[in-house]
Design an enzyme around this catalytic site. Structure first.
Site, PDB file in Angstrom:
ATOM      1  N   GLU A   1      71.709  95.139  11.965  1.00  0.00           N
ATOM      2  CA  GLU A   1      73.234  95.135  11.537  1.00  0.00           C
ATOM      3  C   GLU A   1      73.147  93.663  10.649  1.00  0.00           C
ATOM      4  O   GLU A   1      73.011  92.294  10.736  1.00  0.00           O
ATOM      5  CB  GLU A   1      73.995  94.423  12.971  1.00  0.00           C
ATOM      6  CG  GLU A   1      73.957  95.500  13.779  1.00  0.00           C
ATOM      7  CD  GLU A   1      74.956  95.617  15.059  1.00  0.00           C
ATOM      8  OE1 GLU A   1      75.487  94.237  15.486  1.00  0.00           O
ATOM      9  OE2 GLU A   1      75.043  96.400  15.791  1.00  0.00           O
TER      10      GLU A   1
ATOM     11  N   HIS B   1      79.766  97.536  13.357  1.00  0.00           N
ATOM     12  CA  HIS B   1      80.049  96.253  14.916  1.00  0.00           C
ATOM     13  C   HIS B   1      81.564  96.265  15.049  1.00  0.00           C
ATOM     14  O   HIS B   1      81.673  95.308  15.499  1.00  0.00           O
ATOM     15  CB  HIS B   1      79.294  95.478  15.076  1.00  0.00           C
ATOM     16  CG  HIS B   1      79.044  94.813  16.610  1.00  0.00           C
ATOM     17  ND1 HIS B   1      77.319  95.095  17.108  1.00  0.00           N
ATOM     18  CD2 HIS B   1      79.681  95.382  17.730  1.00  0.00           C
ATOM     19  CE1 HIS B   1      77.715  94.480  18.066  1.00  0.00           C
ATOM     20  NE2 HIS B   1      78.670  94.966  18.588  1.00  0.00           N
TER      21      HIS B   1
END
Ligand code: NAD
Length: 526
Positions: free
Chosen positions: A259, A278
């Protein structure tokens, strides 16, 4: 007292800290060197996920007593180093579960009705009604993997949409699922029956790449997949292939193995793939909930000495803590061992204290055992406060027995765990003041240290077996730091516990099981 808030925290949290008379330094985006300087004279540190609290940072903190995470995940905190320095690490489980469940339902509907794609198309000046024909969720089957706090709320909301909900969670009792109106099924059944699959498990060694090539092969054609739990649980390469072949008709990910994912990530090129960065827990309400919760917890600890939601300490005075600390560590490891080897959902746990330890306040020790027991499946979601509650919610019966008469050891703790399939017993003791030893696994006696990466083997006791095991490990480049062999009183079988320098991979396990006398082999992590 001074508290450093080094990540963005909702203003209500800051306000609570200030109103309690604490001096608050609110500085975000600090580089490690700047953080080390700021933290030097702080009593408390409040973080979210951005600040990396490494051993180096902890080393620079001279007065630090508590680290508070607004949220759950603690991957950014070196908890063992904090524990060694007596720093309490606390989090706020539960503050963002509704928000994350709502994100999941949003993803499910957006995926079914092509909302993001249609928006992009219209903004490009098009009017593509046919291309974005969607799919109803009414009467469809939603398969939920992991029916904990978020999974349960997703089930409830999905039932409101009149979906059929089934779930796979080997650690939940059927009665608990029944109360939620959800049928518990095997993972294979869930794959074959679900029109939608949503994942709500923590990332553990069992759930890493749980959704892989083989799982996709078992799923219904045209299934849709949603992951708002943790990156790494879905094998993203396998998902790409499954979408290309048409097996998976659409996928929505909020979390990624890396990420942010690289811009060249193949999934980002797929029409039927939708994603969010996220954002599962990112609502104002959830941010405020966790900020208020952590601020109150910090104030209560720094001003009144009350510990809540600590992941590394029970709620006892420091004197009691010093005397029971070795037992806490011992039983946490024994609990973790029990869960790692348990087959099926745990129904009953009995902890028996024999000798000196029976005269101590054993309540925190039993709680530490439960924390260790649930840690392999819940990770940081279990702490010294909620461990007994989790046991109760999961219908696990906990019994404490005490006896001051000793036989072979001055103190001995035996932990028996019962599942529908089996019962396992482990015994452990403390030699001297703090030497922890596991001295019994079921009928096998041994003297083992539970730490780091281990391999647990059952084997037939014949000449040459230990040599063959050593050779297999050596060929895989694995170093054996310690080997403990436990024997039954009569000849026949052995248990072997190996401490290794790195985790034992599935490939090495396969090789190990080729040795004819090796009955089973299982990696353990402590
Ligand atoms: P929880 O601990 O309440 O529930 C997790 C459930 O998974 C438990 O019931 C457990 O028994 C089950 N489980 C564990 N291992 C399993 C396995 N191998 N197979 C099947 N089930 C298994 O956790 P929660 O609060 O519901 O959170 C679920 C997930 O969502 C976690 O990974 C959490 O980190 C993640 N999360 C993500 C966001 C986000 O921003 N996207 C926000 C909050 C939580």
């Amino acid at each position: 007292m001074k508290v450093l808030v080094s990540d963005n925290l909702s203003p209500k949290g800051i306000e609570i800290l200030k109103q309690a008379g604490l001096k608050v330094v609110f500085k975000t985006g600090l580089k490690p060197e700047e953080l080390k300087k700021e933290i030097k004279d702080c009593d408390g540190l409040v973080i979210r996920s951005a600040t990396k609290v490494t051993a180096d940072i902890i080393g620079a903190a001279r007065k630090l007593k508590v680290i508070g995470r607004a949220g759950i995940g603690l991957d950014n905190v070196d908890i063992p180093t904090a524990s060694k320095k007596g720093i309490i690490v606390m989090n706020t489980p539960g503050g963002n579960v509704v928000t994350t469940a709502e994100h999941t339902i949003t993803m499910l509907l957006a995926l079914s009705r092509n909302i993001p794609q249609a928006t992009t198309s219209m903004k490009a000046g098009k009017w593509e009604k046919k291309k974005f024909t969607g799919r109803e969720v009414f009467n469809k089957t939603l398969g939920i993997i992991g029916i904990g706090r978020i999974g349960s709320i997703v089930a409830d909301r999905a039932r409101g949409l009149k979906m059929h909900v089934i779930a796979y969670d080997p650690y939940i009792r059927p009665e608990t699922a029944e109360k939620l109106g959800v049928g518990l099924v095997s993972l294979d059944d869930l794959y074959t029956r679900s029109d939608y699959i949503s994942i709500h498990v923590p990332l553990t060694k069992d759930t890493r790449e749980l959704i892989n090539r083989e799982s996709f092969a078992k799923m219904k054609n045209g299934v849709m997949l949603i992951n708002c739990s943790r990156g790494g649980i879905v094998d993203e390469g396998a998902l790409y292939e499954a979408m290309q072949s048409g097996k998976v008709a659409g996928a929505a990910l909020d979390v990624f193995a890396q990420e942010p994912p690289p811009q060249s990530h193949p999934l980002l090129t797929m029409d039927k793939f939708i994603c969010t960065p996220h954002l599962g827990a990112a609502t104002e309400e959830a941010q405020e909930n966790v900020a208020v919760a952590i601020a109150n917890q910090l104030v209560d600890f720094l001003k009144n000495g009350n510990i809540s939601n600590a992941v590394n300490f029970p709620s006892v005075s420091s004197d009691v803590l010093a005397s029971i600390q070795p037992y806490l560590t011992l039983v946490e490891k024994m609990g973790s061992f029990q869960m790692q080897m348990a087959k099926g959902g745990i129904q009953e746990v009995t902890i028996e204290y024999v000798g000196d330890v029976a005269n101590m306040d054993t309540r925190p020790i039993t709680i530490a055992m439960l924390k260790g027991l649930f840690a392999p499946i819940l990770k940081h979601d279990v702490n010294f406060v909620n461990a007994p509650i989790i046991a109760k919610e999961r219908g696990v019966k906990v019994t404490e027995l005490k006896s001051t008469t000793t036989e072979d050891f001055t103190n001995l703790i035996t932990l028996r765990v019962k599942t529908p399939q089996e019962e396992n017993a482990l015994s452990g003791t403390i030699f001297g003041k703090k030497e922890l030893r596991l001295v019994r696994i079921n009928t096998f006696r041994l003297e083992a240290v539970l730490e780091g990466h281990m391999l647990f083997i059952y084997n037939i006791d014949e000449p040459g077996v230990i040599g063959a095991i050593g050779t297999t490990m050596g060929k895989a480049g694995l170093n054996i730091a310690r080997m403990h062999v436990g024997q039954e009183t009569g000849p026949g079988r052995n248990v072997i516990l190996l401490n290794t320098n790195a985790p034992v991979s599935a490939k090495v396990l396969k090789e190990m099981l080729k040795i004819p006398q090796v009955v089973s082999a299982q990696p353990l992590e402590f």
